[in-house]
Design an enzyme around this catalytic site. Structure first.
Site, mmCIF file in Angstrom:
data_model
loop_
_atom_site.group_PDB
_atom_site.id
_atom_site.type_symbol
_atom_site.label_atom_id
_atom_site.label_comp_id
_atom_site.label_asym_id
_atom_site.label_seq_id
_atom_site.Cartn_x
_atom_site.Cartn_y
_atom_site.Cartn_z
ATOM 1 N N CYS A 1 34.413 19.316 15.680
ATOM 2 C CA CYS A 1 34.947 19.898 16.781
ATOM 3 C C CYS A 1 36.288 19.802 17.094
ATOM 4 O O CYS A 1 36.905 20.352 18.205
ATOM 5 C CB CYS A 1 34.083 19.597 18.245
ATOM 6 S SG CYS A 1 32.212 20.050 17.946
ATOM 7 N N HIS B 1 37.669 17.587 27.032
ATOM 8 C CA HIS B 1 36.843 17.931 26.121
ATOM 9 C C HIS B 1 35.410 18.346 26.767
ATOM 10 O O HIS B 1 34.684 19.499 26.427
ATOM 11 C CB HIS B 1 36.431 16.641 24.833
ATOM 12 C CG HIS B 1 35.581 17.058 23.881
ATOM 13 N ND1 HIS B 1 35.809 18.060 23.030
ATOM 14 C CD2 HIS B 1 34.303 16.580 23.457
ATOM 15 C CE1 HIS B 1 34.829 18.104 22.232
ATOM 16 N NE2 HIS B 1 33.906 17.312 22.471
ATOM 17 N N GLU C 1 34.536 9.932 28.131
ATOM 18 C CA GLU C 1 35.965 10.584 28.132
ATOM 19 C C GLU C 1 36.507 10.151 29.454
ATOM 20 O O GLU C 1 37.697 10.057 29.622
ATOM 21 C CB GLU C 1 35.976 12.087 27.914
ATOM 22 C CG GLU C 1 37.381 12.821 28.154
ATOM 23 C CD GLU C 1 37.213 14.440 27.836
ATOM 24 O OE1 GLU C 1 38.539 14.773 27.613
ATOM 25 O OE2 GLU C 1 36.124 14.900 27.846
ATOM 26 N N LYS D 1 34.767 24.508 29.195
ATOM 27 C CA LYS D 1 33.458 24.601 28.309
ATOM 28 C C LYS D 1 32.300 25.148 29.484
ATOM 29 O O LYS D 1 31.034 25.521 28.835
ATOM 30 C CB LYS D 1 33.172 23.343 27.771
ATOM 31 C CG LYS D 1 33.986 23.282 26.478
ATOM 32 C CD LYS D 1 33.421 22.043 25.580
ATOM 33 C CE LYS D 1 34.257 21.801 24.368
ATOM 34 N NZ LYS D 1 35.605 21.340 24.822
ATOM 35 N N HIS E 1 30.457 25.524 23.974
ATOM 36 C CA HIS E 1 31.406 24.685 23.237
ATOM 37 C C HIS E 1 31.407 25.688 21.974
ATOM 38 O O HIS E 1 30.594 25.682 21.160
ATOM 39 C CB HIS E 1 30.485 23.492 23.030
ATOM 40 C CG HIS E 1 31.229 22.386 22.104
ATOM 41 N ND1 HIS E 1 32.691 22.536 21.700
ATOM 42 C CD2 HIS E 1 30.936 21.123 21.803
ATOM 43 C CE1 HIS E 1 32.944 21.634 21.021
ATOM 44 N NE2 HIS E 1 31.995 20.683 21.297
ATOM 45 N N PHE F 1 32.196 15.152 15.970
ATOM 46 C CA PHE F 1 31.206 14.478 15.251
ATOM 47 C C PHE F 1 32.191 13.552 14.077
ATOM 48 O O PHE F 1 33.101 13.972 13.520
ATOM 49 C CB PHE F 1 30.172 15.031 14.526
ATOM 50 C CG PHE F 1 29.258 15.509 15.316
ATOM 51 C CD1 PHE F 1 28.930 15.345 16.837
ATOM 52 C CD2 PHE F 1 28.229 16.416 14.875
ATOM 53 C CE1 PHE F 1 28.059 15.624 17.545
ATOM 54 C CE2 PHE F 1 26.989 16.889 15.731
ATOM 55 C CZ PHE F 1 26.943 16.555 16.797
#
Length: 414
Positions: free
Chosen positions: A165, A305, A316, A337, A342, A401
């Site tokens: 991502c 994010h 975060e 988002k 996402h 990831f």
């Protein structure tokens, strides 16, 4: 950036769940509208999650040749369409430039999953002789960049960053540095993703990463809300035209903003889960501030994010609070988002575009569906409605990831 030439943004293009161009997408985001709906492109009756943030009415896109729609995976088509808009928006006459000094870097986290899935079924049901000769070139990740370069004759650096991502964030940061270091004058950069397929949905469901709020899809993406239960799968593309400032001035280009900071790190912790201490996220943000050569107090807004996962949102927010300390009280934080879902490897591109438009319009988009903020999200979260405020510096975070993290900083151009 910290070294070399100044890098500015002169063109923007999007294909998103909220619109197939920048104008309609941004209008939707500023008005707090969700692009999430029940999935109609395939039967979801046996799936745990039955909704997503799909691109709509793309078959009518004037920038896609009918031949390309048959032989190229949707993620490449999204990238082509977003690029066409970005180039048009930039006002660049490519015939006036040295094409050896224009490069392309459009990243993707997964690439041509739909094409791979379809050809796998053809192989199983009809045998190897029925596989399309366009299967491999029409699905590999670097062909979003490659197809753009071929279409426009761009002979500079051509590559696709692949970091889950964070792919688009890495692509934009790399592209900015290539210009700053004098390797090129212009970069076409961003990300594209189209994992909205049965295999993609099933895979993320198996990983227990997706929301299962099937009774109210538009309320499913709810970053920092106590009732969040996973992210919403999205698709689309964002493409930016980055340019050396002197090149942009020479042609009297419209300049949206300047990119001044690029920071990277890794959690070095787990395949899919973020490190709970937030050290990786914190390091990426710190490195972007060092690169930008600005003080912590100068960041006005963070497009986070913020995926709507139980652990990720808290990590975060914890990292932001620990890094910025008391300065965090003055930073308005939101997650778009909540409206787009996402976009995986394209997230950093479309959210960079939102960050840039925030600078231009002096508005901060909301985090919709944020009804009951998590007590651990100890930040100034922008909930429900857009906030109007003069801002000069915006940070955009994208994490992926493998623990990979990217932070970009954009500055108002004056």
């Amino acid at each position: 950036m910290a070294q070399g030439r100044r890098v500015v943004i002169t063109g923007l293009g999007t294909v998103s769940p909220n619109g197939n161009d920048v104008s309609s997408t941004w209008e939707s985001i500023v008005n707090g509208q969700s692009g999430v709906e029940l999935i109609e492109k395939f039967d979801t009756s046996e799936f745990t999650t039955k909704f997503g943030a799909s691109v709509k009415d793309f078959d009518k896109n004037e920038n896609i040749d009918p031949k390309d729609s048959r032989r190229l995976d949707p993620f490449i088509q999204f990238g082509l369409a977003a690029t066409a808009e970005a180039i048009k928006d930039s006002g660049i006459n490519l015939n006036d430039h040295d094409l050896d000094r224009i490069g392309v870097s459009i990243g993707s986290g997964i690439g041509g999953l739909e094409t791979i899935e379809k050809n796998s079924l053809i192989l199983k049901d009809k045998g190897p002789k029925r596989i399309s000769p366009f299967f491999v070139p029409g699905s590999i990740i670097n062909m979003a960049s490659g197809t753009v370069a071929i279409k426009y004759g761009l002979r500079g650096p051509n590559l696709s960053m692949v970091s889950a991502c964070s792919s688009a964030g890495h692509s934009i940061g790399y592209s900015a540095r290539s210009i700053a270091y004098g390797e090129v004058d212009i970069m076409v950069t961003g990300g594209a993703e189209a994992a909205m397929s049965p295999l993609g949905l099933a895979g993320f469901n198996a990983a227990k990463a997706l929301s299962t709020r099937n009774d109210s899809p538009k309320e499913a993406s709810r970053p920092w809300d106590k009732d969040r239960d996973g992210f919403v799968l999205g698709e689309g593309s964002g493409v930016l035209i980055l340019e050396d400032l002197e090149s942009a001035k020479k042609r009297s280009a419209k300049i949206y903003a300047e990119i001044i900071g690029f920071g990277m790190s890794d959690d070095a912790f787990h395949m899919t889960a973020p490190a709970e201490d937030g050290k990786g996220a914190k390091l990426a943000m710190k490195n972007s501030l060092i690169d930008a050569e600005i003080d912590f107090s100068e960041i006005d807004h963070i497009n986070a994010h913020g995926t709507s996962t139980p652990l990720g949102d808290v990590v975060e927010s914890r990292a932001i609070r620990e890094l910025f300390s008391n300065d965090a009280d003055n930073i308005l934080v939101s997650s778009t988002k909540s409206m787009t879902g996402h976009l995986l490897g394209a997230a950093g591109a479309i959210e960079s575009i939102f960050s840039i438009l925030s600078l231009n319009d002096n508005v901060i988009p909301p985090t919709i569906n944020l009804e009951n903020p998590d007590n651990e999200a100890n930040l100034r979260l922008v909930a429900k409605e857009t906030v109007s405020k003069k801002i000069n510096h915006v940070m955009n975070n994208t994490f992926g990831f493998g623990g990979t993290n990217v932070s970009l900083i954009f500055k108002k151009f004056e």
